[in-house]
Design a protein around this motif. Structure first.
Motif, PDB file in Angstrom:
ATOM      1  N   SER A 134       0.524  -2.711  -3.327  1.00  0.00           N
ATOM      2  CA  SER A 134       1.928  -2.514  -2.967  1.00  0.00           C
ATOM      3  C   SER A 134       2.807  -2.977  -4.106  1.00  0.00           C
ATOM      4  O   SER A 134       2.653  -4.105  -4.591  1.00  0.00           O
ATOM      5  N   PHE A 135       3.749  -2.134  -4.506  1.00  0.00           N
ATOM      6  CA  PHE A 135       4.748  -2.501  -5.511  1.00  0.00           C
ATOM      7  C   PHE A 135       5.721  -3.539  -4.934  1.00  0.00           C
ATOM      8  O   PHE A 135       6.504  -4.141  -5.672  1.00  0.00           O
ATOM      9  N   ALA A 136       5.639  -3.740  -3.622  1.00  0.00           N
ATOM     10  CA  ALA A 136       6.525  -4.707  -2.956  1.00  0.00           C
ATOM     11  C   ALA A 136       5.938  -6.110  -2.934  1.00  0.00           C
ATOM     12  O   ALA A 136       6.549  -7.018  -2.382  1.00  0.00           O
ATOM     13  N   VAL A 137       4.757  -6.311  -3.510  1.00  0.00           N
ATOM     14  CA  VAL A 137       4.171  -7.654  -3.568  1.00  0.00           C
ATOM     15  C   VAL A 137       4.512  -8.297  -4.919  1.00  0.00           C
ATOM     16  O   VAL A 137       4.233  -7.735  -5.970  1.00  0.00           O
ATOM     17  N   ARG A 138       5.145  -9.442  -4.839  1.00  0.00           N
ATOM     18  CA  ARG A 138       5.471 -10.220  -6.047  1.00  0.00           C
ATOM     19  C   ARG A 138       5.050 -11.662  -5.786  1.00  0.00           C
ATOM     20  O   ARG A 138       5.379 -12.201  -4.717  1.00  0.00           O
ATOM     21  N   ASP A 139       4.370 -12.248  -6.725  1.00  0.00           N
ATOM     22  CA  ASP A 139       3.855 -13.621  -6.546  1.00  0.00           C
ATOM     23  C   ASP A 139       3.094 -13.749  -5.221  1.00  0.00           C
ATOM     24  O   ASP A 139       3.301 -14.696  -4.445  1.00  0.00           O
ATOM     25  N   ASP A 140       2.270 -12.752  -4.935  1.00  0.00           N
ATOM     26  CA  ASP A 140       1.383 -12.767  -3.759  1.00  0.00           C
ATOM     27  C   ASP A 140       2.110 -12.681  -2.413  1.00  0.00           C
ATOM     28  O   ASP A 140       1.514 -12.953  -1.381  1.00  0.00           O
ATOM     29  N   LYS A 141       3.379 -12.320  -2.436  1.00  0.00           N
ATOM     30  CA  LYS A 141       4.090 -12.150  -1.163  1.00  0.00           C
ATOM     31  C   LYS A 141       4.844 -10.828  -1.164  1.00  0.00           C
ATOM     32  O   LYS A 141       5.259 -10.339  -2.225  1.00  0.00           O
ATOM     33  N   PHE A 142       5.044 -10.261   0.047  1.00  0.00           N
ATOM     34  CA  PHE A 142       5.938  -9.109   0.152  1.00  0.00           C
ATOM     35  C   PHE A 142       7.372  -9.584  -0.050  1.00  0.00           C
ATOM     36  O   PHE A 142       7.767 -10.644   0.465  1.00  0.00           O
ATOM     37  N   VAL A 143       8.162  -8.768  -0.731  1.00  0.00           N
ATOM     38  CA  VAL A 143       9.556  -9.137  -0.990  1.00  0.00           C
ATOM     39  C   VAL A 143      10.441  -8.948   0.248  1.00  0.00           C
ATOM     40  O   VAL A 143      11.627  -9.270   0.223  1.00  0.00           O
ATOM     41  N   GLY A 144       9.876  -8.413   1.315  1.00  0.00           N
ATOM     42  CA  GLY A 144      10.633  -8.203   2.548  1.00  0.00           C
ATOM     43  C   GLY A 144       9.666  -8.024   3.703  1.00  0.00           C
ATOM     44  O   GLY A 144       8.500  -8.435   3.625  1.00  0.00           O
ATOM     45  N   LEU A 145      10.156  -7.410   4.751  1.00  0.00           N
ATOM     46  CA  LEU A 145       9.367  -7.236   5.978  1.00  0.00           C
ATOM     47  C   LEU A 145       8.723  -5.851   6.033  1.00  0.00           C
ATOM     48  O   LEU A 145       9.416  -4.854   6.194  1.00  0.00           O
ATOM     49  N   PRO A 146       7.378  -5.777   5.941  1.00  0.00           N
ATOM     50  CA  PRO A 146       6.703  -4.494   6.134  1.00  0.00           C
ATOM     51  C   PRO A 146       6.389  -4.273   7.621  1.00  0.00           C
ATOM     52  O   PRO A 146       5.904  -5.178   8.287  1.00  0.00           O
ATOM     53  N   ILE A 147       6.663  -3.083   8.090  1.00  0.00           N
ATOM     54  CA  ILE A 147       6.316  -2.699   9.458  1.00  0.00           C
ATOM     55  C   ILE A 147       5.408  -1.474   9.377  1.00  0.00           C
ATOM     56  O   ILE A 147       5.681  -0.547   8.611  1.00  0.00           O
ATOM     57  N   ASP A 148       4.326  -1.499  10.153  1.00  0.00           N
ATOM     58  CA  ASP A 148       3.424  -0.335  10.198  1.00  0.00           C
ATOM     59  C   ASP A 148       3.269   0.112  11.651  1.00  0.00           C
ATOM     60  O   ASP A 148       2.422  -0.393  12.379  1.00  0.00           O
TER      61      ASP A 148
END
Ligand SMILES: Cc1cc2nc3c(=O)[nH]c(=O)nc-3n(C[C@H](O)[C@H](O)[C@H](O)COP(=O)(O)O)c2cc1C
Length: 182
Positions: A134-148
């Motif tokens: 995921s391009f949304a992972v930075r420093d091993d965390k999501f930069v926001g809330l992912p919903i699936d």
């Protein structure tokens, strides 16, 4: 009271549903809801708020939802100043069929709004999710809330509640807050 602005782009209605739940949670008196397709006229709409919740699902191969495309191109030209603004990101994706770019749109929003001077809050741990990249992972965390909602809809309300707990520390206080969504 300082209002919160919620702006979302959603093709099939999943991110819209999250945005609607957030709007209901904070209440009409405390926040305004904007569809990027129908209500967004320019960055001055966003800049009237000190606190923003921005939502985009991910389409294509890791792209932002369609209604965000032109605004982000405009942003690169106009360079609106978001310094002093506190922003949290959310959005829908599919960790199985699109696990090679899971919720990557959040990473694209993150880069644009960090570049514009905003403070981004509401990172989420990755442990609860299974995906390749995921391009949304930075420093091993999501930069926001992912919903699936495609594969893990039963986790959605708990995920939103956990995220609200994180972001509420940074947002105007909601009186008698009980963190959670119906
Ligand atoms: C053609 C297509 C491409 C997609 N690409 C991605 C992707 O790159 N990453 C991802 O996490 N989800 C991807 N998805 C899944 C959507 O993001 C998911 O269905 C989401 O719930 C749609 O949310 P929306 O209704 O708010 O637009 C894709 C779906 C389709 C049909």
């Amino acid at each position: 009271m300082t209002k919160i602005g919620i702006f979302y782009g959603s093709t099939a209605g999943v991110t819209e549903e999250i945005a609607t739940k957030l709007h209901e949670y904070f209440g009409e008196e405390s926040c305004d809801l904007y569809s990027m397709e129908e209500d967004f006229d320019g960055f001055e709409d966003m800049l009237q708020y000190d606190y923003l919740l921005l939502g985009s699902s991910t389409w294509g191969a890791g792209e932002v939802q369609n209604d965000w495309r032109d605004p982000l191109l405009d942003m690169e030209e106009e360079k609106p100043d978001f310094s002093g603004k506190t922003i949290a990101l959310f959005g829908a994706g599919d960790c199985k069929d699109h696990g090679e770019q899971f919720v990557s749109a959040l990473g694209i929003l993150y880069d644009h709004f960090i570049e514009a001077g905003a403070t981004i809050v509401g990172e989420m741990p990755t442990e609860d999710y299974t995906f390749e990249y995921s391009f949304a992972v930075r420093d091993d965390k999501f930069v926001g809330l992912p919903i699936d909602e495609v594969n893990e809809s039963e986790k959605t309300d708990d995920r939103i509640a956990a995220w609200l707990q994180t972001i509420c520390l940074h947002l105007p206080q909601k009186e008698n807050a009980v963190v959670g969504v119906a």
